[in-house]
Design an enzyme around this catalytic site. Structure first.
Site, PDB file in Angstrom:
ATOM      1  N   GLU A 199      13.537  -1.503  -1.854  1.00 33.10           N
ATOM      2  CA  GLU A 199      12.649  -0.924  -2.865  1.00 33.10           C
ATOM      3  C   GLU A 199      12.228  -2.010  -3.845  1.00 33.10           C
ATOM      4  O   GLU A 199      12.688  -3.150  -3.756  1.00 33.10           O
ATOM      5  CB  GLU A 199      13.342   0.244  -3.580  1.00 33.10           C
ATOM      6  CG  GLU A 199      13.515   1.451  -2.673  1.00 33.10           C
ATOM      7  CD  GLU A 199      14.253   2.603  -3.329  1.00 33.10           C
ATOM      8  OE1 GLU A 199      14.201   2.747  -4.548  1.00 33.10           O
ATOM      9  OE2 GLU A 199      14.904   3.351  -2.584  1.00 33.10           O
TER      10      GLU A 199
ATOM     11  N   HIS B 194       8.457   6.774 -13.428  1.00 35.95           N
ATOM     12  CA  HIS B 194       8.294   6.411 -12.015  1.00 35.95           C
ATOM     13  C   HIS B 194       6.802   6.329 -11.720  1.00 35.95           C
ATOM     14  O   HIS B 194       6.045   7.214 -12.109  1.00 35.95           O
ATOM     15  CB  HIS B 194       8.951   7.469 -11.118  1.00 35.95           C
ATOM     16  CG  HIS B 194       9.180   6.978  -9.721  1.00 35.95           C
ATOM     17  ND1 HIS B 194       8.145   6.775  -8.845  1.00 35.95           N
ATOM     18  CD2 HIS B 194      10.313   6.628  -9.053  1.00 35.95           C
ATOM     19  CE1 HIS B 194       8.635   6.322  -7.694  1.00 35.95           C
ATOM     20  NE2 HIS B 194       9.959   6.224  -7.802  1.00 35.95           N
TER      21      HIS B 194
ATOM     22  N   ARG C 222       9.488  -1.651 -11.768  1.00 33.24           N
ATOM     23  CA  ARG C 222       8.927  -0.305 -11.899  1.00 33.24           C
ATOM     24  C   ARG C 222       8.044  -0.137 -13.136  1.00 33.24           C
ATOM     25  O   ARG C 222       7.016   0.529 -13.086  1.00 33.24           O
ATOM     26  CB  ARG C 222      10.094   0.686 -11.943  1.00 33.24           C
ATOM     27  CG  ARG C 222       9.694   2.088 -11.727  1.00 33.24           C
ATOM     28  CD  ARG C 222      10.913   2.946 -11.599  1.00 33.24           C
ATOM     29  NE  ARG C 222      11.417   2.983 -10.250  1.00 33.24           N
ATOM     30  CZ  ARG C 222      12.503   3.661  -9.889  1.00 33.24           C
ATOM     31  NH1 ARG C 222      13.199   4.322 -10.787  1.00 33.24           N
ATOM     32  NH2 ARG C 222      12.905   3.676  -8.638  1.00 33.24           N
TER      33      ARG C 222
ATOM     34  N   HIS D 232      11.126   9.612 -15.586  1.00 37.01           N
ATOM     35  CA  HIS D 232      12.054   9.599 -14.458  1.00 37.01           C
ATOM     36  C   HIS D 232      13.509   9.393 -14.891  1.00 37.01           C
ATOM     37  O   HIS D 232      14.404  10.052 -14.374  1.00 37.01           O
ATOM     38  CB  HIS D 232      11.622   8.477 -13.515  1.00 37.01           C
ATOM     39  CG  HIS D 232      12.389   8.389 -12.239  1.00 37.01           C
ATOM     40  ND1 HIS D 232      12.507   9.439 -11.359  1.00 37.01           N
ATOM     41  CD2 HIS D 232      13.077   7.357 -11.674  1.00 37.01           C
ATOM     42  CE1 HIS D 232      13.229   9.065 -10.317  1.00 37.01           C
ATOM     43  NE2 HIS D 232      13.598   7.809 -10.487  1.00 37.01           N
TER      44      HIS D 232
ATOM     45  N   ARG E 146      15.418  -0.038 -15.432  1.00 37.76           N
ATOM     46  CA  ARG E 146      16.413   0.120 -14.357  1.00 37.76           C
ATOM     47  C   ARG E 146      15.858  -0.309 -13.003  1.00 37.76           C
ATOM     48  O   ARG E 146      14.723   0.022 -12.647  1.00 37.76           O
ATOM     49  CB  ARG E 146      16.826   1.593 -14.283  1.00 37.76           C
ATOM     50  CG  ARG E 146      17.869   1.891 -13.231  1.00 37.76           C
ATOM     51  CD  ARG E 146      18.311   3.332 -13.305  1.00 37.76           C
ATOM     52  NE  ARG E 146      17.259   4.244 -12.940  1.00 37.76           N
ATOM     53  CZ  ARG E 146      16.957   4.606 -11.698  1.00 37.76           C
ATOM     54  NH1 ARG E 146      17.645   4.117 -10.685  1.00 37.76           N
ATOM     55  NH2 ARG E 146      15.988   5.460 -11.459  1.00 37.76           N
TER      56      ARG E 146
HETATM   57  C1  SIN Z   1      12.819   6.499  -5.600  1.00 33.86           C
HETATM   58  O1  SIN Z   1      13.211   6.927  -4.524  1.00 33.86           O
HETATM   59  O2  SIN Z   1      11.745   5.928  -5.735  1.00 33.86           O
HETATM   60  C2  SIN Z   1      13.664   6.672  -6.799  1.00 33.86           C
HETATM   61  C3  SIN Z   1      14.813   5.770  -6.725  1.00 33.86           C
HETATM   62  C4  SIN Z   1      15.405   5.568  -8.084  1.00 33.86           C
HETATM   63  O3  SIN Z   1      14.861   6.043  -9.067  1.00 33.86           O
HETATM   64  O4  SIN Z   1      16.417   4.902  -8.179  1.00 33.86           O
END
Ligand code: SIN
Length: 497
Positions: free
Chosen positions: A114, A228, A273, A328, A363
């Site tokens: 990610e 998010h 993010r 989020h 985060r």
């Molecule tokens: C996501 O799946 O994008 C969220 C993961 C997260 O917030 O840690």
């Protein structure tokens, strides 16, 4: 009022609360776990998609990624605790105790990647990891001889005296009673109800944060609210589209079909993010919409749960999934040490309501389940074995149902509007001051009712108004733009910078 006692009282039933309960129960301690939830979906953990990051065999790089995503604001000692305990906690609880079947490729784990992760290190089950962990964890706790689970039970106030916490007043079915505990662990989750659009379940009203603050516990980093970047906004039932989808190659396009992230950050869609969320907002404001283009991957094959969600809403993902940022995760919260101990004696906080220092101002993806697991186990272990002391509990007034019609609903609408407009992804110092005065007034109106009435919904509103005020105050006191706390000026807003 009758008196109930327990050695450890855990408030909240997400992964952090469950880990705390199991951590204490493993020490032979009697645990009571009280949760507002009536279904697993009531906890944020159930909704987690991407997964849970582990250190694999490169803890140094994992630590570096966490620090970099936080723009150097995370606490290196807290990061060390997280990363050094990651592999063992996941093996012990998730793999060996709960038998969670993470996705594999042949005989190896299929690690996902990610944003802002230097390597693929995320264990997952499809893109619905949360429920695959949370449901067996809940069942395990409910079946445990040392753990009693009280569902549909809210904590209204902490019982405290001279810097020590002795339990909480719990409410079930409109009846409330003191529940005394040797140690109390807050695991009440996030603050999604403070914003109009969120990935959190209903009831995320900052309860633990407000109760701890009212009892005198310190909080920290409250201004760092993470949004998010990719929440599907095709209809009025928004849902998270995991960062894992971008990790597999999906790209963001604006209203003119241009892929904009490569112009903004070297890591493009996999930038931290906060950077992606602000870029998505900017492009939506200036070009009308942003879509997640999933054509570079086999979306249905790789993310069947998300494909089903799209189908249920008649979203043609071949045309791109319309997305926008949504609240989020709160990176700050109740200040705790490496064992989840707050600044009050015998009060612990774990999971999203706590501030361990791991996240700093932003985060890193897929570290929240891990933080809840690691700190939950540690706090439970540390909390075990404290003696229960009965002291005088605060007097709550008898329930009075006569709140004005729509009282809470109207106050929540006002609160969310203020938080969205003035305490969101971008913050103008002048507007933060405006937010503060509106929120102070609103809290005053709510307090006037709390002085004469007791009900769960009124206390949730009280908790939300206290927590909102704390976020706005922390934001107005922090003149440094960093991570999720992004300061802009009115002039730059007018010029569209
Ligand atoms: C996501 O799946 O994008 C969220 C993961 C997260 O917030 O840690």
């Amino acid at each position: 009022m009758s008196e109930r006692t327990t050695e450890v009282l855990v408030i909240g039933s997400g992964i952090a609360g469950l880990a705390a309960a199991v951590g204490a129960a493993r020490e032979g301690t009697e645990v009571t776990l009280a949760t507002k939830a009536t279904r697993p979906e009531g906890a944020s953990s159930w909704w987690a998609q991407g997964g849970i990051a582990i250190a694999r065999d490169d803890p140094a790089q994992f630590k570096q990624d966490i620090l970099t995503a936080s723009s150097g604001t995370a606490d290196p000692e807290a990061v060390e605790v997280l990363v050094e305990n990651a592999n063992e906690a996941v093996r012990d609880i998730l793999v060996e105790t709960l038998d969670v079947k993470f996705d594999t490729n042949g005989d190896r784990y299929d690690f996902g990647r990610e944003a802002a992760h230097d390597e693929a290190r995320i264990l997952h089950v499809d893109a619905s990891t949360g429920k695959h962990i949370h449901v067996p964890f809940l069942n395990y706790a409910a079946d445990h001889d040392h753990i009693e689970v009280l569902e549909d039970t809210a904590a209204l106030e902490l019982i405290h005296h001279e810097g020590r916490v002795h339990g909480a007043i719990l409410e079930t079915d409109g009846e409330f009673e003191p529940y005394y505990a040797g140690a109390t662990v807050l695991a009440t989750g996030g603050i999604g109800d403070l914003y109009p659009r969120t990935t959190n379940p209903n009831g995320s009203t900052g309860d633990g944060i407000a109760m701890a603050a009212l009892a005198g516990a310190d909080t920290e980093d409250m201004e760092y609210v993470q949004f998010h970047p990719t929440v599907c906004v095709a209809d009025d039932d928004p849902f998270l589209v995991s960062e894992a989808v971008r990790g597999e190659g999906a790209v963001l396009r604006n209203g003119t079909a241009e892929r904009f992230m490569p112009n903004i950050h070297d890591d493009a869609e996999l930038a931290p993010r906060d950077v992606v969320a602000r870029a998505v907002k900017h492009e939506r404001d200036h070009t009308g919409e942003v879509v997640l283009d999933v054509s570079p991957l086999d979306f249905e094959e790789e993310f069947p749960d998300l494909a089903t969600k799209c189908e249920e809403r008649d979203i043609e993902w071949d045309d791109g999934i319309p997305v926008a940022p949504a609240e989020h995760f709160l990176c700050g919260g109740i200040a705790v040490d490496e064992w989840g101990r707050t600044t009050l004696d015998r009060l612990y906080a774990v999971g999203e309501c706590s501030r361990t220092g791991v996240h700093g101002a932003n985060r890193l993806a897929s570290t929240s389940l891990l933080e809840g697991l690691v700190w939950g186990l540690r706090a439970g272990e540390d909390a075990a074995g404290s003696d229960v002391e009965i002291i005088e509990a605060p007097e709550l007034l008898e329930r009075d149902p006569n709140l004005p019609p729509n009282f809470a609903r109207e106050k929540f609408i006002r609160l969310r509007r203020v938080m969205d407009e003035y305490v969101g992804l971008e913050r103008d110092p002048q507007e933060l001051n405006r937010a503060l005065s509106v929120l102070r007034r609103l809290k005053g109106e709510v307090d006037a009712y709390v002085r004469t009435r007791t009900s769960r919904s009124l206390y949730e509103l009280r908790n939300a108004s206290i927590t909102a005020l704390m976020i706005a105050r922390a934001a107005s006191e922090n003149g440094k733009s960093v991570g999720t706390h992004n300061l802009i000026t009115t002039e730059s807003r007018i010029e569209g910078d």
